[in-house]
Design a protein around this motif. Structure first.
Motif, PDB file in Angstrom:
ATOM      1  N   GLU A  43       0.854  -1.189   0.000  1.00 21.72           N
ATOM      2  CA  GLU A  43       0.000   0.000   0.000  1.00 21.72           C
ATOM      3  C   GLU A  43       0.892   1.243   0.000  1.00 21.72           C
ATOM      4  O   GLU A  43       1.225   1.800   1.053  1.00 21.72           O
ATOM      5  N   ASP A  44       1.258   1.655  -1.213  1.00 19.38           N
ATOM      6  CA  ASP A  44       2.254   2.712  -1.379  1.00 19.38           C
ATOM      7  C   ASP A  44       1.697   3.925  -2.120  1.00 19.38           C
ATOM      8  O   ASP A  44       2.398   4.530  -2.937  1.00 19.38           O
ATOM      9  N   PRO A 203      -5.311  10.452  -7.042  1.00 18.85           N
ATOM     10  CA  PRO A 203      -6.714  10.100  -7.232  1.00 18.85           C
ATOM     11  C   PRO A 203      -7.248   9.064  -6.261  1.00 18.85           C
ATOM     12  O   PRO A 203      -8.145   8.284  -6.605  1.00 18.85           O
ATOM     13  N   THR A 204      -6.752   9.043  -5.039  1.00 19.55           N
ATOM     14  CA  THR A 204      -7.247   8.047  -4.097  1.00 19.55           C
ATOM     15  C   THR A 204      -6.828   8.421  -2.686  1.00 19.55           C
ATOM     16  O   THR A 204      -6.077   9.371  -2.459  1.00 19.55           O
ATOM     17  N   SER A 205      -7.324   7.650  -1.740  1.00 22.50           N
ATOM     18  CA  SER A 205      -6.941   7.739  -0.336  1.00 22.50           C
ATOM     19  C   SER A 205      -6.876   6.318   0.190  1.00 22.50           C
ATOM     20  O   SER A 205      -7.209   5.359  -0.524  1.00 22.50           O
ATOM     21  N   TYR A 206      -6.487   6.164   1.433  1.00 21.31           N
ATOM     22  CA  TYR A 206      -6.445   4.824   2.016  1.00 21.31           C
ATOM     23  C   TYR A 206      -7.806   4.148   1.911  1.00 21.31           C
ATOM     24  O   TYR A 206      -7.919   3.002   1.453  1.00 21.31           O
ATOM     25  N   HIS A 207      -8.861   4.849   2.335  1.00 21.90           N
ATOM     26  CA  HIS A 207     -10.181   4.222   2.370  1.00 21.90           C
ATOM     27  C   HIS A 207     -10.648   3.800   0.983  1.00 21.90           C
ATOM     28  O   HIS A 207     -11.191   2.698   0.809  1.00 21.90           O
ATOM     29  N   VAL A 210      -8.333   0.863  -0.560  1.00 20.21           N
ATOM     30  CA  VAL A 210      -8.399  -0.435   0.102  1.00 20.21           C
ATOM     31  C   VAL A 210      -9.673  -1.188  -0.274  1.00 20.21           C
ATOM     32  O   VAL A 210      -9.644  -2.417  -0.461  1.00 20.21           O
ATOM     33  N   VAL A 211     -10.808  -0.478  -0.436  1.00 19.96           N
ATOM     34  CA  VAL A 211     -12.029  -1.201  -0.803  1.00 19.96           C
ATOM     35  C   VAL A 211     -11.968  -1.644  -2.268  1.00 19.96           C
ATOM     36  O   VAL A 211     -12.463  -2.722  -2.617  1.00 19.96           O
ATOM     37  N   ASP A 214      -9.479  -4.713  -2.303  1.00 15.23           N
ATOM     38  CA  ASP A 214     -10.055  -5.923  -1.717  1.00 15.23           C
ATOM     39  C   ASP A 214     -11.051  -6.567  -2.669  1.00 15.23           C
ATOM     40  O   ASP A 214     -11.105  -7.796  -2.801  1.00 15.23           O
ATOM     41  N   ALA A 215     -11.839  -5.736  -3.361  1.00 16.72           N
ATOM     42  CA  ALA A 215     -12.813  -6.274  -4.302  1.00 16.72           C
ATOM     43  C   ALA A 215     -12.130  -6.882  -5.518  1.00 16.72           C
ATOM     44  O   ALA A 215     -12.459  -8.000  -5.943  1.00 16.72           O
ATOM     45  N   LEU A 216     -11.173  -6.161  -6.101  1.00 14.06           N
ATOM     46  CA  LEU A 216     -10.497  -6.652  -7.294  1.00 14.06           C
ATOM     47  C   LEU A 216      -9.707  -7.927  -7.021  1.00 14.06           C
ATOM     48  O   LEU A 216      -9.566  -8.795  -7.897  1.00 14.06           O
ATOM     49  N   GLN A 217      -9.191  -8.053  -5.799  1.00 11.90           N
ATOM     50  CA  GLN A 217      -8.386  -9.224  -5.470  1.00 11.90           C
ATOM     51  C   GLN A 217      -9.203 -10.366  -4.867  1.00 11.90           C
ATOM     52  O   GLN A 217      -8.647 -11.407  -4.533  1.00 11.90           O
TER      53      GLN A 217
END
Length: 291
Positions: A43-44, A203-207, A210-211, A214-217
């Motif tokens: 998560e970089d 174009p993103t944040s942790y929240h 991460v969702v 998690d869905a893609l994986q």
């Protein structure tokens, strides 16, 4: 391949410590006990603090602990397009808005309100909720200020988001929250206010990331520290808005330092690289964290 999917998802912004070892080992144990899969995700998204050196340290430490994970490893910095696509959807659906208010300006608004005797709401971490005074800016004013180059962050319009949810929001908790919550836990994302989900330059944040990840994986079980228990409410809200599946969550105890506080990457004495240099073995580490 079917079965439970677990993931360990560290950020390469420092050395892994005993707390990370506990979470990684617990994920690996649960995956083994359920004939499941273990993923490693880097998560970089914070490209200023995350470095290739720390990322290599993660692989080195986990390999030393004897853990095995599936390849290839997903690195978030390689997938900004995935997050940008989801962000665009939230913006187009009027569920996110640009916020130009600086932290200093926000503090001034809060201080002024408290000076008049108003009790300003705090989020579950105890931080004052960010003022939502820009929630209703006109589209023309937003565009004008963006075109003028003003710095801004994209914030989730939590009120509008909750209005889209027709059924009670919650999650299955197989661990326990700070007050012993387990089973089906009600989610209260409104306690966080309008949180940042992306920034002008990222174009993103942790929240958000991460969702999406998690869905893609296909992650089915999220096993992580109890310090993220309340943040699950925000992630459940995003999952519902985006039509993403909800994993089962298990928030585990934190490994605390001698002072009773959560371990930090700035504390070198609990870093795995330091403990290894001091002669400790992977078995010693497992014993120290109770596994």
């Amino acid at each position: 391949m079917t079965g439970p999917v677990f993931r360990f998802a560290p950020s390469p912004n420092g050395e892994l410590h005993l707390g990370h070892a506990y979470s990684a080992l617990l994920n690996a144990r649960l995956a083994g006990e359920t004939d499941g899969r273990l993923l490693l995700r880097i998560e970089d998204i914070d490209t200023t603090r995350c470095t290739p050196e720390f990322e290599q340290g993660i692989y080195r430490d986990l390999d030393w602990l004897g853990l095995e994970w599936e390849r290839p490893v997903r690195r978030q910095s390689d997938h900004f397009d995935d997050y940008a696509e989801v962000l665009e959807r939230l913006v187009d659906e009027d569920l996110a808005y640009p916020s130009f208010l600086s932290r200093g300006e926000a503090r001034a608004i809060i201080a002024e309100a408290e000076a008049t005797g108003q009790e300003w709401p705090r989020d579950p971490d105890g931080t004052p909720v960010f003022p939502n005074v820009e929630r209703h800016l006109s589209a023309s004013e937003r565009r004008e200020r963006i075109d003028a180059g003003e710095p801004f962050a994209w914030r989730l319009d939590t009120q509008a988001a909750l209005a889209r949810i027709s059924s009670p929001l919650g999650w299955r908790e197989d661990g326990a929250g700070p007050d012993g919550e387990t089973g089906v836990v009600p989610a209260r994302p409104e306690l966080w206010g309008d949180v940042v989900i992306a920034r002008k330059e990222m174009p993103t944040s942790y929240h958000l990331s991460v969702v999406v990840d998690d869905a893609l994986q296909g992650v089915t079980h999220v096993v992580r520290g109890r310090d993220l228990f309340f943040a699950t409410a925000l992630q459940r809200l995003l999952q519902e808005l985006l039509g993403l599946p909800a994993p089962i969550y298990l928030h585990h105890d934190l490994v605390l330092g001698d002072d009773g506080r959560k371990l930090s990457k700035s504390r070198g004495d609990t870093a795995l690289v330091s403990l290894r240099a001091a002669g400790l073995t992977p078995r010693d580490i497992a014993r120290m964290v109770g596994l």
